[in-house]
Design a protein around this motif. Structure first.
Motif, mmCIF file in Angstrom:
data_model
loop_
_atom_site.group_PDB
_atom_site.id
_atom_site.type_symbol
_atom_site.label_atom_id
_atom_site.label_comp_id
_atom_site.label_asym_id
_atom_site.label_seq_id
_atom_site.Cartn_x
_atom_site.Cartn_y
_atom_site.Cartn_z
ATOM 1 N N GLN A 182 0.752 -1.117 -0.070
ATOM 2 C CA GLN A 182 -0.014 -0.037 0.112
ATOM 3 C C GLN A 182 0.740 1.215 0.044
ATOM 4 O OE1 GLN A 182 -2.250 -0.718 3.518
ATOM 5 N NE2 GLN A 182 -4.064 -1.873 2.296
ATOM 6 N N MET A 183 1.953 1.149 0.757
ATOM 7 C CA MET A 183 2.774 2.416 0.894
ATOM 8 C C MET A 183 3.579 2.600 -0.431
ATOM 9 S SD MET A 183 5.930 3.254 3.574
ATOM 10 C CE MET A 183 7.141 1.901 2.738
ATOM 11 N N VAL A 184 4.003 1.668 -1.319
ATOM 12 C CA VAL A 184 4.435 1.765 -2.473
ATOM 13 C C VAL A 184 3.570 2.246 -3.553
ATOM 14 C CG1 VAL A 184 5.595 0.574 -4.547
ATOM 15 C CG2 VAL A 184 6.351 0.169 -2.011
ATOM 16 N N ILE A 185 2.394 1.625 -3.655
ATOM 17 C CA ILE A 185 1.111 2.098 -4.529
ATOM 18 C C ILE A 185 0.940 3.784 -4.185
ATOM 19 C CG2 ILE A 185 -1.070 1.897 -5.040
ATOM 20 C CD1 ILE A 185 -0.794 -0.997 -4.665
ATOM 21 N N LYS A 186 0.753 4.060 -2.979
ATOM 22 C CA LYS A 186 0.582 5.444 -2.569
ATOM 23 C C LYS A 186 1.569 6.185 -3.076
ATOM 24 C CE LYS A 186 -0.611 8.489 1.360
ATOM 25 N NZ LYS A 186 -0.775 8.489 2.932
ATOM 26 N N GLU A 187 2.953 5.936 -2.971
ATOM 27 C CA GLU A 187 3.789 6.867 -3.305
ATOM 28 C C GLU A 187 3.960 6.970 -4.833
ATOM 29 O OE1 GLU A 187 7.525 5.958 -1.404
ATOM 30 O OE2 GLU A 187 6.885 6.804 0.490
ATOM 31 N N GLN A 188 3.648 6.165 -5.560
ATOM 32 C CA GLN A 188 3.815 6.233 -7.152
ATOM 33 C C GLN A 188 2.488 7.535 -7.369
ATOM 34 O OE1 GLN A 188 2.167 2.515 -8.557
ATOM 35 N NE2 GLN A 188 4.126 1.675 -8.953
ATOM 36 N N THR A 189 1.570 7.798 -6.720
ATOM 37 C CA THR A 189 0.765 9.070 -7.265
ATOM 38 C C THR A 189 1.171 10.157 -6.266
ATOM 39 O OG1 THR A 189 -0.887 8.060 -5.602
ATOM 40 C CG2 THR A 189 -1.066 7.459 -7.820
ATOM 41 N N ASN A 190 1.897 10.026 -5.103
ATOM 42 C CA ASN A 190 2.041 11.027 -4.382
ATOM 43 C C ASN A 190 3.531 10.764 -3.451
ATOM 44 O OD1 ASN A 190 1.997 13.325 -2.811
ATOM 45 N ND2 ASN A 190 1.022 12.242 -1.021
ATOM 46 N N PRO A 191 4.462 11.069 -4.491
ATOM 47 C CA PRO A 191 5.962 10.822 -4.097
ATOM 48 C C PRO A 191 6.405 11.696 -3.024
ATOM 49 C CG PRO A 191 5.748 11.085 -6.484
ATOM 50 C CD PRO A 191 4.578 11.514 -5.932
ATOM 51 N N GLN A 192 7.190 11.184 -1.908
ATOM 52 C CA GLN A 192 7.525 11.946 -0.749
ATOM 53 C C GLN A 192 9.066 11.678 -0.719
ATOM 54 O OE1 GLN A 192 5.342 10.502 2.725
ATOM 55 N NE2 GLN A 192 3.443 11.450 1.857
ATOM 56 N N GLU A 193 9.617 12.965 -0.442
ATOM 57 C CA GLU A 193 11.002 13.135 -0.212
ATOM 58 C C GLU A 193 11.165 12.646 1.192
ATOM 59 O OE1 GLU A 193 13.671 13.640 -2.381
ATOM 60 O OE2 GLU A 193 12.326 13.772 -3.846
ATOM 61 N N ILE A 194 12.420 11.824 1.415
ATOM 62 C CA ILE A 194 12.871 11.513 2.479
ATOM 63 C C ILE A 194 13.620 12.721 3.271
ATOM 64 C CG2 ILE A 194 14.059 9.931 4.186
ATOM 65 C CD1 ILE A 194 13.260 7.550 2.196
ATOM 66 N N ALA A 195 13.152 13.228 4.326
ATOM 67 C CA ALA A 195 13.941 14.424 4.994
ATOM 68 C C ALA A 195 15.236 14.063 5.704
ATOM 69 C CB ALA A 195 12.975 15.342 5.628
ATOM 70 N N SER A 196 16.348 14.485 5.798
ATOM 71 C CA SER A 196 17.418 14.177 6.498
ATOM 72 C C SER A 196 17.097 14.692 7.872
ATOM 73 C CB SER A 196 18.549 14.785 6.144
ATOM 74 O OG SER A 196 18.518 16.084 6.032
ATOM 75 N N ILE A 197 17.438 13.754 8.806
ATOM 76 C CA ILE A 197 17.348 14.133 10.385
ATOM 77 C C ILE A 197 18.548 14.905 10.911
ATOM 78 C CG2 ILE A 197 16.864 13.435 12.762
ATOM 79 C CD1 ILE A 197 14.566 12.742 10.839
ATOM 80 N N PHE A 198 19.729 14.692 10.610
ATOM 81 C CA PHE A 198 20.862 15.216 11.004
ATOM 82 C C PHE A 198 21.980 15.341 10.206
ATOM 83 C CE2 PHE A 198 20.468 11.629 13.930
ATOM 84 C CZ PHE A 198 21.722 11.012 13.379
ATOM 85 N N SER A 199 23.020 15.925 10.321
ATOM 86 C CA SER A 199 24.253 15.923 9.360
ATOM 87 C C SER A 199 25.272 15.027 9.847
ATOM 88 C CB SER A 199 24.844 17.363 9.566
ATOM 89 O OG SER A 199 25.395 17.787 10.707
ATOM 90 N N ASN A 200 26.207 14.670 9.056
ATOM 91 C CA ASN A 200 27.164 13.831 9.225
ATOM 92 C C ASN A 200 28.252 14.325 10.356
ATOM 93 O OD1 ASN A 200 26.868 12.202 7.007
ATOM 94 N ND2 ASN A 200 28.265 13.413 5.703
ATOM 95 N N ASP A 201 28.288 15.599 10.707
ATOM 96 C CA ASP A 201 28.977 16.069 11.783
ATOM 97 C C ASP A 201 28.191 15.548 12.999
ATOM 98 O OD1 ASP A 201 31.103 17.255 10.135
ATOM 99 O OD2 ASP A 201 30.106 19.314 10.164
ATOM 100 N N SER A 202 27.009 15.706 13.337
ATOM 101 C CA SER A 202 26.099 15.398 14.274
ATOM 102 C C SER A 202 26.422 13.972 14.737
ATOM 103 C CB SER A 202 24.924 15.662 14.026
ATOM 104 O OG SER A 202 24.489 17.195 14.056
#
Length: 309
Positions: A182-202
């Motif tokens: 269901q998640m894959v089918i949903k993302e076909q019509t409504n793609p969502q970018e994965i937001a980064s949580i923190f940086s490499n330095d963190s």
């Protein structure tokens, strides 16, 4: 544990369904500064698991598809002669990254597999006699198909010993697998970018915090007794090395950190013992003929060692 790590785990587990423990183990290995070997049949989300972690960490990510004709220089890089400058020029390979996915590593012969050894152990790469350092954050996640699959090459023992963990990816439950669909089918019509949580330095700062998690003398002794026990049992042909004890200790620190503690308990050691040892311990031919299972053998072995009080 910081709220940032909590947020990362929540986002990670929402994206990778049905693999909650493996997700935490993968993150624990990254926080411990180690590398992970992931085994499972094709189509079970091994690549997605690693790629998602790299995106959440806002890390430079490279993927190398291992094939029988892949050369070591295709991974590390090579020196070529520049006709215009009349000099040799070094072209760095995909190994110069933060998160390297070595996809289907056992599809290539041992010579190419060995191209990762120096990088994984010393965080450096030698090209034509010149040594180049790798980034401070360097994490190798290698996937492999079960060795029974056609066209696979078993990893040499020295190669396997460089991995802190060997994770086994099984099929999720019916409900979890339906949710994935269901998640894959949903993302076909409504793609969502994965937001980064923190940086490499963190992340590097968190790795330092993980190293400060206390390991008492009793726990250190407990870890060594478990590792040495693997060398004493008759139905184990090859026991674990000292590097296995180091891997257990470091990943137990990371597991305790994820559990918001600054000290290790015997349960932390028990949790990381099986993924730390299953690729380092080899059963005797007799035990294999008897149908012994490596995970069950390790679990029984750990249970036979007295727990410190």
């Amino acid at each position: 544990m910081t709220s940032t790590i909590t947020s990362l785990l929540e986002n990670y587990e929402q994206r990778i369904l049905g693999q909650q423990k493996n997700v935490r183990l993968l993150l624990a290995a990254a926080l411990a500064g180690g590398h992970v070997l992931i085994e499972g049949v094709p189509g079970t989300g091994k690549t997605q698991m690693v790629k998602t972690l790299a995106q959440l960490l806002d890390s430079d990510f490279k993927r190398v598809q291992f094939t029988p004709d892949l050369l070591p220089s295709d991974i590390t890089g090579s020196a070529i002669y520049n006709m215009k400058e009349h000099d040799f020029q070094t072209l760095k390979g995909p190994i110069f990254t933060n998160v390297l996915l070595a996809d289907e590593i056992n599809r290539t012969p041992a010579k190419t597999q060995a191209a990762l050894l120096e990088a994984m152990e010393e965080k450096q790469v030698t090209i034509q006699g010149e040594t180049y350092p790798l980034p401070g954050l360097f994490f190798v996640a290698a996937t492999q198909n079960p060795i029974e699959f056609e066209g696979t090459y078993p990893l040499p023992e020295a190669q396997q010993d460089r991995f802190f963990f060997k994770l086994k990816i099984d099929f999720p439950t019916l409900e979890e697998e339906t949710s994935v669909l269901q998640m894959v089918i949903k993302e076909q019509t409504n793609p969502q970018e994965i937001a980064s949580i923190f940086s490499n330095d963190s992340l590097l700062d968190i790795q330092k915090s993980v190293q400060e998690v206390n390991i008492s003398n009793e726990i250190a002794d407990y870890i060594m007794k478990i590792v040495r026990k693997t060398r004493e049992l008759e139905h184990i042909q090859y026991g674990a090395s000292t590097r296995a004890a180091i891997a257990i200790a470091k990943t137990a620190q990371a597991w305790a950190y994820l559990d918001d503690r600054d000290y290790i308990t015997p349960d932390d050691v028990k949790t990381v013992a099986i993924p730390s040892l299953r690729h380092r311990v080899q059963l005797s031919p007799y035990a294999e003929l008897e149908g012994s299972d490596i995970d069950e053998t390790i679990q029984e072995l750990v249970g036979s060692v007295a727990v410190p009080r």
